[in-house]
Design a protein around this motif. Structure first.
Motif, PDB file in Angstrom:
ATOM      1  N   GLY A   1      -1.181  -2.477  -2.263  1.00  0.00           N
ATOM      2  CA  GLY A   1      -0.825  -1.303  -1.476  1.00  0.00           C
ATOM      3  C   GLY A   1      -1.120  -1.563  -0.010  1.00  0.00           C
ATOM      4  N   LEU A   2      -0.243  -1.086   0.868  1.00  0.00           N
ATOM      5  CA  LEU A   2      -0.389  -1.301   2.305  1.00  0.00           C
ATOM      6  C   LEU A   2      -0.231   0.011   3.054  1.00  0.00           C
ATOM      7  N   ARG A   3      -1.109   0.193   4.033  1.00  0.00           N
ATOM      8  CA  ARG A   3      -1.016   1.335   4.932  1.00  0.00           C
ATOM      9  C   ARG A   3      -1.522   0.912   6.302  1.00  0.00           C
ATOM     10  N   VAL A   4      -1.193   1.686   7.306  1.00  0.00           N
ATOM     11  CA  VAL A   4      -1.682   1.463   8.661  1.00  0.00           C
ATOM     12  C   VAL A   4      -2.653   2.578   8.981  1.00  0.00           C
ATOM     13  N   ASN A   5      -3.856   2.198   9.425  1.00  0.00           N
ATOM     14  CA  ASN A   5      -4.870   3.191   9.783  1.00  0.00           C
ATOM     15  C   ASN A   5      -4.973   3.433  11.280  1.00  0.00           C
ATOM     16  N   LYS A   6      -4.474   2.477  12.098  1.00  0.00           N
ATOM     17  CA  LYS A   6      -4.566   2.633  13.552  1.00  0.00           C
ATOM     18  C   LYS A   6      -3.503   1.762  14.209  1.00  0.00           C
ATOM     19  N   ILE A   7      -2.860   2.319  15.227  1.00  0.00           N
ATOM     20  CA  ILE A   7      -1.893   1.572  16.026  1.00  0.00           C
ATOM     21  C   ILE A   7      -2.319   1.674  17.483  1.00  0.00           C
TER      22      ILE A   7
ATOM     23  N   PHE B   1      -4.616  -3.541  -6.809  1.00  0.00           N
ATOM     24  CA  PHE B   1      -4.743  -2.897  -8.101  1.00  0.00           C
ATOM     25  C   PHE B   1      -4.243  -3.867  -9.161  1.00  0.00           C
ATOM     26  N   GLU B   2      -4.686  -3.681 -10.391  1.00  0.00           N
ATOM     27  CA  GLU B   2      -4.127  -4.435 -11.507  1.00  0.00           C
ATOM     28  C   GLU B   2      -3.118  -3.544 -12.207  1.00  0.00           C
ATOM     29  N   LYS B   3      -1.910  -4.059 -12.410  1.00  0.00           N
ATOM     30  CA  LYS B   3      -0.848  -3.278 -13.037  1.00  0.00           C
ATOM     31  C   LYS B   3      -1.305  -2.780 -14.407  1.00  0.00           C
ATOM     32  N   GLY B   4      -1.112  -1.486 -14.638  1.00  0.00           N
ATOM     33  CA  GLY B   4      -1.471  -0.879 -15.912  1.00  0.00           C
ATOM     34  C   GLY B   4      -2.925  -0.469 -16.026  1.00  0.00           C
ATOM     35  N   VAL B   5      -3.697  -0.654 -14.961  1.00  0.00           N
ATOM     36  CA  VAL B   5      -5.126  -0.330 -14.987  1.00  0.00           C
ATOM     37  C   VAL B   5      -5.424   0.630 -13.833  1.00  0.00           C
ATOM     38  N   GLU B   6      -6.120   1.707 -14.124  1.00  0.00           N
ATOM     39  CA  GLU B   6      -6.535   2.630 -13.069  1.00  0.00           C
ATOM     40  C   GLU B   6      -7.692   2.019 -12.299  1.00  0.00           C
ATOM     41  N   GLY B   7      -7.877   2.449 -11.111  1.00  0.00           N
ATOM     42  CA  GLY B   7      -9.003   1.994 -10.308  1.00  0.00           C
ATOM     43  C   GLY B   7      -8.645   0.783  -9.461  1.00  0.00           C
ATOM     44  N   VAL B   8      -9.023   0.863  -8.216  1.00  0.00           N
ATOM     45  CA  VAL B   8      -8.754  -0.206  -7.260  1.00  0.00           C
ATOM     46  C   VAL B   8      -9.696  -1.383  -7.513  1.00  0.00           C
ATOM     47  N   ARG B   9      -9.198  -2.595  -7.371  1.00  0.00           N
ATOM     48  CA  ARG B   9      -9.994  -3.818  -7.570  1.00  0.00           C
ATOM     49  C   ARG B   9     -10.659  -4.266  -6.279  1.00  0.00           C
ATOM     50  N   SER B  10      -9.945  -4.106  -5.159  1.00  0.00           N
ATOM     51  CA  SER B  10     -10.509  -4.461  -3.854  1.00  0.00           C
ATOM     52  C   SER B  10      -9.738  -3.729  -2.772  1.00  0.00           C
ATOM     53  N   VAL B  11     -10.392  -3.541  -1.627  1.00  0.00           N
ATOM     54  CA  VAL B  11      -9.748  -2.966  -0.451  1.00  0.00           C
ATOM     55  C   VAL B  11     -10.133  -3.827   0.734  1.00  0.00           C
ATOM     56  N   GLY B  12      -9.122  -4.232   1.486  1.00  0.00           N
ATOM     57  CA  GLY B  12      -9.359  -5.072   2.649  1.00  0.00           C
ATOM     58  C   GLY B  12      -8.827  -4.437   3.910  1.00  0.00           C
ATOM     59  N   GLU B  13      -9.256  -4.999   5.025  1.00  0.00           N
ATOM     60  CA  GLU B  13      -8.791  -4.565   6.332  1.00  0.00           C
ATOM     61  C   GLU B  13      -8.396  -5.797   7.128  1.00  0.00           C
ATOM     62  N   PHE B  14      -7.245  -5.738   7.749  1.00  0.00           N
ATOM     63  CA  PHE B  14      -6.781  -6.789   8.656  1.00  0.00           C
ATOM     64  C   PHE B  14      -6.457  -6.107   9.978  1.00  0.00           C
ATOM     65  N   ILE B  15      -6.851  -6.721  11.068  1.00  0.00           N
ATOM     66  CA  ILE B  15      -6.421  -6.271  12.389  1.00  0.00           C
ATOM     67  C   ILE B  15      -5.605  -7.395  12.997  1.00  0.00           C
ATOM     68  N   GLN B  16      -4.400  -7.037  13.414  1.00  0.00           N
ATOM     69  CA  GLN B  16      -3.527  -7.994  14.084  1.00  0.00           C
ATOM     70  C   GLN B  16      -3.316  -7.549  15.521  1.00  0.00           C
ATOM     71  N   VAL B  17      -3.234  -8.539  16.410  1.00  0.00           N
ATOM     72  CA  VAL B  17      -2.806  -8.308  17.782  1.00  0.00           C
ATOM     73  C   VAL B  17      -1.474  -9.021  17.927  1.00  0.00           C
ATOM     74  N   PHE B  18      -0.470  -8.300  18.405  1.00  0.00           N
ATOM     75  CA  PHE B  18       0.838  -8.903  18.603  1.00  0.00           C
ATOM     76  C   PHE B  18       0.842  -9.643  19.931  1.00  0.00           C
ATOM     77  N   VAL B  19       1.123 -10.931  19.826  1.00  0.00           N
ATOM     78  CA  VAL B  19       1.067 -11.805  20.997  1.00  0.00           C
ATOM     79  C   VAL B  19       2.449 -12.385  21.282  1.00  0.00           C
ATOM     80  N   ASP B  20       2.640 -12.772  22.533  1.00  0.00           N
ATOM     81  CA  ASP B  20       3.859 -13.432  22.970  1.00  0.00           C
ATOM     82  C   ASP B  20       3.910 -14.844  22.392  1.00  0.00           C
ATOM     83  N   ARG B  21       5.039 -15.223  21.823  1.00  0.00           N
ATOM     84  CA  ARG B  21       5.180 -16.542  21.205  1.00  0.00           C
ATOM     85  C   ARG B  21       4.900 -17.677  22.192  1.00  0.00           C
TER      86      ARG B  21
END
Length: 156
Positions: free
Chosen positions: A88-94, A106-126
């Motif tokens: 699952g993906l969502r944006v928490n801050k822009i 999540f594991e398909k067919g199983v309730e309950g989240v297995r892990s939750v992560g956070e990534f922060i990206q900075v968009f940079v000029d190529r």
């Protein structure tokens, strides 16, 4: 920062974008669960899949790309081959040139989240690998806004 117990109670409905991944035998470590490095691989993959499909990112030709400047993960339960993971993906801050994602596994067919992560990206000029003074492009911002949770509507 969201609290550990709040993250542990996440459900699929908390995430506007979902992507499936069939685990592989080689994803398991010697303890017969998915190796920690695979979680980061999957998080990066769901983010980039979304950016390519919904934010006009062209990895070979876009003038900007997202550089990960922070990542973090909380583990709640293991998953192992031959399970199917649902990411699952969502944006928490822009920001002007940055975005904070929350990714759940999540594991398909199983309730309950297995892990939750956070990534922060900075968009940079190529060309310079530095944040663009104008910030991220309009198509990128609009695409990210579509999966933003708990943020006021963007004034694009």
């Amino acid at each position: 920062m969201t609290g550990y117990n709040q993250l542990k109670s996440r459900s699929r409905s908390d995430y506007p974008y979902m992507l499936e991944y069939r685990t592989r035998w080689s994803d398991n470590d010697m303890y017969q669960h998915m190796n920690n490095s695979i979680y980061n691989f999957l998080y990066d993959s769901v983010i980039n899949t979304y950016l390519i499909k919904h934010c006009a990112l062209d990895p070979q030709n876009s003038s900007q790309y997202g550089m990960v400047v922070h990542s973090h993960n909380d583990y709640f339960a293991s998953i192992s081959f031959p399970a199917v993971a649902e990411l699952g993906l969502r944006v928490n801050k822009i920001g002007k040139s940055s975005v904070t994602y929350e990714i759940a596994l999540f594991e398909k067919g199983v309730e309950g989240v297995r892990s939750v992560g956070e990534f922060i990206q900075v968009f940079v000029d190529r060309e310079t690998a530095r944040p663009n003074a104008k910030g991220m492009g309009l198509e990128m911002r609009e695409g990210l806004q579509r999966i933003a949770v708990g943020l006021p509507p963007s004034k694009l």
